[in-house]
Scaffold this motif. Structure first.
Motif: not given
Length: 132
Positions: A23-29
């Motif tokens: 339910g969260d926004t997740a980012t991976l760089l």
């Protein structure tokens, strides 16, 4: 003596575990660097695509990919992660994902290079608090 430079695309993709809260926004760089691990690799002409696969639901989810210089950010929006897993166990789901690159090489049937530099598992943790 001169040594030829050989680029080995896809020879050994990075295998990552990406932890996401449902339910969260997740980012991976992901940063693309030259062999010296300092100099930015020019990937401005590359096309990127990232996908997650939920084996329980048998669903492929397209992830958002943005590029800035040599930095590639993969984003799993909350609208997608809210459907990952159904229980309130600590780990509610495990999904496979990858980042694919297409490097256009000109004309001919084998001109383009398709490369998968990143593969991995998305470990989805349950979220106890309902979204806003």
């Amino acid at each position: 003596m001169c040594a030829p430079t050989i680029e080995k695309y896809g020879a050994s993709p990075a295998n990552i575990q990406w932890t996401v809260v449902r339910g969260d926004t997740a980012t991976l760089l992901v940063e693309f660097l030259e062999d010296d691990e300092i100099t930015a690799f020019d990937c401005s002409d590359w096309t990127f695509k990232a996908t997650a696969y939920d084996p329980i639901a048998n669903v492929l989810d397209n992830l958002t990919v943005t590029v800035s210089g040599n930095d590639v950010t993969i984003t799993a929006p909350a609208s997608v992660t809210k459907d990952w897993g159904t229980s309130y166990n600590q780990v509610t789901a495990e999904l496979r994902f990858d980042l694919e690159v297409i490097i256009e090489g000109g004309s001919g049937p084998n001109a383009d290079t398709v490369w998968t530099p990143v593969i991995g598992t998305i470990c989805v943790l349950s979220d106890m608090t309902p979204g806003l």
